[in-house]
Design an enzyme around this catalytic site. Structure first.
Site, PDB file in Angstrom:
ATOM      1  N   ASN A   1      -1.243   4.751  21.766  1.00 32.42           N
ATOM      2  CA  ASN A   1      -0.580   3.669  21.448  1.00 32.42           C
ATOM      3  C   ASN A   1       0.963   2.792  22.241  1.00 32.42           C
ATOM      4  OD1 ASN A   1       1.118   2.015  18.765  1.00 32.42           O
ATOM      5  ND2 ASN A   1       2.732   3.232  18.502  1.00 32.42           N
TER       6      ASN A   1
ATOM      7  N   LYS B   1       0.820  -1.283  -0.155  1.00 32.75           N
ATOM      8  CA  LYS B   1       0.280  -0.226  -0.006  1.00 32.75           C
ATOM      9  C   LYS B   1       0.626   1.547  -0.308  1.00 32.75           C
ATOM     10  CE  LYS B   1      -3.489  -1.883   2.049  1.00 32.75           C
ATOM     11  NZ  LYS B   1      -4.695  -2.289   3.607  1.00 32.75           N
TER      12      LYS B   1
HETATM   13  P1  ATR Z   1      -0.468  -1.779  10.776  1.00 36.35           P
HETATM   14  O1  ATR Z   1       0.095  -1.166   8.864  1.00 36.35           O
HETATM   15  O2  ATR Z   1      -0.766  -2.855  10.199  1.00 36.35           O
HETATM   16  O3  ATR Z   1      -1.343  -0.413  10.914  1.00 36.35           O
HETATM   17  P2  ATR Z   1       2.500  -0.901  11.520  1.00 36.35           P
HETATM   18  O4  ATR Z   1       2.505   0.139  11.006  1.00 36.35           O
HETATM   19  O5  ATR Z   1       3.550  -1.784  11.773  1.00 36.35           O
HETATM   20  O6  ATR Z   1       0.673  -2.303  10.891  1.00 36.35           O
HETATM   21  O7  ATR Z   1       1.898  -0.846  12.844  1.00 36.35           O
HETATM   22  C1  ATR Z   1       1.601  -1.929  13.913  1.00 36.35           C
HETATM   23  C2  ATR Z   1       0.772  -1.257  14.801  1.00 36.35           C
HETATM   24  O8  ATR Z   1       0.143  -2.125  16.428  1.00 36.35           O
HETATM   25  C3  ATR Z   1       1.655   0.030  16.073  1.00 36.35           C
HETATM   26  O9  ATR Z   1       0.703   0.928  16.345  1.00 36.35           O
HETATM   27  C4  ATR Z   1       2.235  -1.091  17.368  1.00 36.35           C
HETATM   28  O10 ATR Z   1       2.182  -0.281  17.843  1.00 36.35           O
HETATM   29  P3  ATR Z   1       4.007   0.210  18.706  1.00 36.35           P
HETATM   30  O11 ATR Z   1       4.159   1.509  17.613  1.00 36.35           O
HETATM   31  O12 ATR Z   1       4.285   0.325  19.550  1.00 36.35           O
HETATM   32  O13 ATR Z   1       4.880  -0.681  17.799  1.00 36.35           O
HETATM   33  C5  ATR Z   1       0.674  -2.007  16.795  1.00 36.35           C
HETATM   34  N1  ATR Z   1       1.061  -3.145  17.579  1.00 36.35           N
HETATM   35  C6  ATR Z   1       2.139  -4.084  17.195  1.00 36.35           C
HETATM   36  N2  ATR Z   1       2.195  -5.101  17.687  1.00 36.35           N
HETATM   37  C7  ATR Z   1       0.731  -4.467  19.252  1.00 36.35           C
HETATM   38  C8  ATR Z   1       1.298  -5.605  20.529  1.00 36.35           C
HETATM   39  N3  ATR Z   1       1.205  -6.252  20.806  1.00 36.35           N
HETATM   40  N4  ATR Z   1       0.483  -4.429  21.564  1.00 36.35           N
HETATM   41  C9  ATR Z   1       0.455  -3.256  21.570  1.00 36.35           C
HETATM   42  N5  ATR Z   1       0.312  -2.907  20.356  1.00 36.35           N
HETATM   43  C10 ATR Z   1       0.689  -3.973  19.030  1.00 36.35           C
END
Ligand code: ATR
Length: 270
Positions: free
Chosen positions: A149, A65
């Site tokens: 976040n 994307k």
């Molecule tokens: P997407 O495009 O699906 O939004 P991304 O850009 O990689 O994927 O973002 C993933 C989001 O999920 C982020 O906000 C991440 O938090 P961080 O910025 O702290 O990494 C969040 N996320 C992923 N795993 C998580 C978890 N186990 N607990 C809380 N937040 C999580």
């Protein structure tokens, strides 16, 4: 009309089923919607080849994307804000238009449960999924949008970017420092993809609250379980968002707005 979805992987995508069903609603002749598995390092080439062979647009799914966003000649405002493109259209002058219908799909699905005007909305996560959602959510005139976040700085930065663009208050906080009660709580993290849990106070789910899990087909995710324990009135997964983002895309290509309901039934039975 010749369209396709680009992704890697792409075999699991329900978009061909959905778009073909929409086309059938209008009896559109010659509506073709294929799947293109682009190499991880070859999205732009695959797109250019498709267009050279008469492709008129399509959809883009993970992980392309952001690359699609960079490949477009023109962008809609919501695609520019999302910095990601999920819908492509070759325009009459040959220029490639990029749109992002994910956030509008989310809003349309939420609207099945409540109006968002004047509501307090909590969005969990500050990644690509959140970036695509904020502008369409703000367009519904909620009272406030809070982005929470795990990495607080990302939420604060994203909130600052959107605060400058919309007339609705947008705040960023740390996931473990959420306070207040919300009418709509949206899980836009990728945690549920891996079945991971994160701490979330039960008090965020207000009476009549809609708890929205952006992913679908993952069953009872930790977020959904938390919403259940907290007594959220509605618990919804992202299948409707998928259908409504497709409605928006179909409308961009054809100027026709298809009915979503028959496709829900189709997907439930698929
Ligand atoms: P997407 O495009 O699906 O939004 P991304 O850009 O990689 O994927 O973002 C993933 C989001 O999920 C982020 O906000 C991440 O938090 P961080 O910025 O702290 O990494 C969040 N996320 C992923 N795993 C998580 C978890 N186990 N607990 C809380 N937040 C999580």
């Amino acid at each position: 009309m010749r369209l396709a979805i680009f992704g890697n992987p792409v075999a699991q995508s329900k978009s061909p089923l959905i778009q073909t069903a929409f086309a059938a609603q209008f009896g559109l002749p010659d509506f073709e919607y294929g799947r293109i598995l682009a190499p991880l390092d070859g999205f732009t080439e695959a797109l250019q080849r498709f267009i050279a062979e008469g492709g008129q647009g399509g959809n883009v799914t993970a992980p392309f994307k952001e690359e699609a966003f960079r490949a477009c000649d023109r962008l809609t405002a919501r695609a520019a804000a999302a910095q990601a493109v999920n819908t492509l259209k070759v325009e009459a002058d040959g220029q490639l238009l990029g749109d992002n219908t994910d956030g509008a799909g989310l809003v349309a699905d939420l609207n099945r449960f409540c109006s968002l005007a004047g509501k307090r909305i909590l969005v969990l996560g500050a990644g690509g999924a959140t970036r695509g959602a904020i502008l369409p959510l703000a367009g519904e005139q909620p009272a406030e949008i809070v982005i929470a976040n795990r990495t607080a700085l990302k939420a604060v930065d994203l909130a600052a970017v959107f605060s400058a663009q919309v007339d609705v208050p947008v705040r960023g906080v740390a996931l473990d420092q959420i306070s207040g009660v919300f009418d709509v709580v949206i899980d836009a993290t990728s945690a549920s993809l891996g079945g991971e849990a994160f701490p979330l106070p039960a008090s965020v789910f207000g009476a009549g609250c809609v708890a929205y899990e952006m992913v679908y087909g993952k069953g009872e995710t930790p977020f959904m379980a938390r919403a259940q324990e907290a007594g959220a009135a509605h618990r919804v997964d992202g299948l409707g968002m998928l259908v409504y983002q497709a409605v928006e895309a179909f409308e961009l290509w054809t100027g026709l707005r298809p009915e979503a309901e028959p496709v829900f039934a189709l997907l439930r039975n698929a």
